[in-house]
Design an enzyme around this catalytic site. Sequence first.
Site, PDB file in Angstrom:
ATOM      1  N   LYS A  54      72.591  93.924 160.658  1.00  0.00           N
ATOM      2  CA  LYS A  54      73.153  92.592 160.386  1.00  0.00           C
ATOM      3  C   LYS A  54      74.063  92.160 161.539  1.00  0.00           C
ATOM      4  CE  LYS A  54      72.697  93.248 155.423  1.00  0.00           C
ATOM      5  NZ  LYS A  54      73.275  93.569 154.111  1.00  0.00           N
ATOM      6  N   GLN A  98      78.957  95.334 151.678  1.00  0.00           N
ATOM      7  CA  GLN A  98      77.681  96.021 151.499  1.00  0.00           C
ATOM      8  C   GLN A  98      77.666  96.802 150.181  1.00  0.00           C
ATOM      9  OE1 GLN A  98      75.042  95.597 153.465  1.00  0.00           O
ATOM     10  NE2 GLN A  98      73.738  97.044 152.401  1.00  0.00           N
ATOM     11  N   ASP A 121      76.312  86.195 150.638  1.00  0.00           N
ATOM     12  CA  ASP A 121      75.342  87.013 149.897  1.00  0.00           C
ATOM     13  C   ASP A 121      74.845  86.292 148.644  1.00  0.00           C
ATOM     14  OD1 ASP A 121      74.428  89.530 150.687  1.00  0.00           O
ATOM     15  OD2 ASP A 121      76.379  90.468 150.332  1.00  0.00           O
TER      16      ASP A 121
HETATM   17  N1  GUN Z   1      72.570  96.189 149.442  1.00  0.00           N
HETATM   18  C1  GUN Z   1      71.229  96.025 149.392  1.00  0.00           C
HETATM   19  N2  GUN Z   1      70.898  94.733 149.639  1.00  0.00           N
HETATM   20  C2  GUN Z   1      72.053  94.075 149.853  1.00  0.00           C
HETATM   21  C3  GUN Z   1      72.366  92.718 150.158  1.00  0.00           C
HETATM   22  O1  GUN Z   1      71.502  91.838 150.268  1.00  0.00           O
HETATM   23  N3  GUN Z   1      73.684  92.439 150.312  1.00  0.00           N
HETATM   24  C4  GUN Z   1      74.667  93.384 150.163  1.00  0.00           C
HETATM   25  N4  GUN Z   1      75.922  93.003 150.315  1.00  0.00           N
HETATM   26  N5  GUN Z   1      74.401  94.643 149.875  1.00  0.00           N
HETATM   27  C5  GUN Z   1      73.110  94.979 149.715  1.00  0.00           C
END
Ligand code: GUN
Length: 295
Positions: A54, A98, A121
């Site tokens: 990311k 995350q 998100d």
């Molecule tokens: N863990 C797995 N997929 C995601 C996501 O799209 N966002 C976040 N913050 N954590 C995740």
Amino acid sequence: MSARIISGIETAKAIREELTVEVANLKQKHGLTPGLVTILVGQDPASESYVAAKNKTAHALGIHSEQVTLAADTSEAELLKIVDTYNRNPAIHGILVQLPLPRHINEARVLFAIDPAKDVDGFHPVNVGKMMLGEPCFLPCTPHGILELLQRSGIETSGAEVVVVGRSNIVGKPIANLMLQKRAGGNATVTVCHTRSRDMHFHTRRADILIVAAGVAKMIKGDQVKDGVVIIDVGVNRIGQAASGKAILAGDVDFDTVVGKAAAITPVPGGVGPMTITMLMKNTLQAAKQAAGID
Ligand code: GUN
């Protein structure tokens, strides 16, 4: 018949090119650089690699990106304090914590603490509620990426039998909701299967579009789908390690047994994954524009 491969890499590349131009224009015309912070608690290898990807993508697009890495024993109170600091930081437009978080931290409390205007998100209840109502909001990145992949691949969803396997808050529930919405890219007849479904394969065999987000490697086999199905495989399962040390990944769909029956399929890796990260960038750009009152 051999399925058309729906390349998330190619589609994501096209969208990233569009975003790079938009980010450059925003800087030039408004002196504004979108800012993202990713917060990772603990050392889960999969989460570490997602967060690194990311940040790398953000940099490549010209988005300012900060990475906060916290020890696994960080308290919930400490994490909430950090979130609050970024809520009040005007250089940061998007905050991503995350998931999953360590067990001693209440995930809902942390997600609720993020300013909904910075919730790139789309996990805050305000954004989840708006999504449900079909109001403009930040859409969660993986479902948003699936919508874009289907649309840009020319796959008609209106009237289609869409079967979703998995009911997580991150993928299953939101994609089912989005496919149901009364607008382009939605209008589907949606069925959601899960671990308590009585006869899952009765449903998977009916699907025109099958979206699998169950987290079980190769669980959907060729005899469980119909000819001509479009398959979106959201699974990312580490099933071994190559000699190079890199993880060997498998989807939730047994690619080799379905590829002869499906009309189109997303591969793993290279399918949904690159789209998820790209939608995070899109949401961050949107957050920056909204913060500055730019349309
Ligand atoms: N863990 C797995 N997929 C995601 C996501 O799209 N966002 C976040 N913050 N954590 C995740």
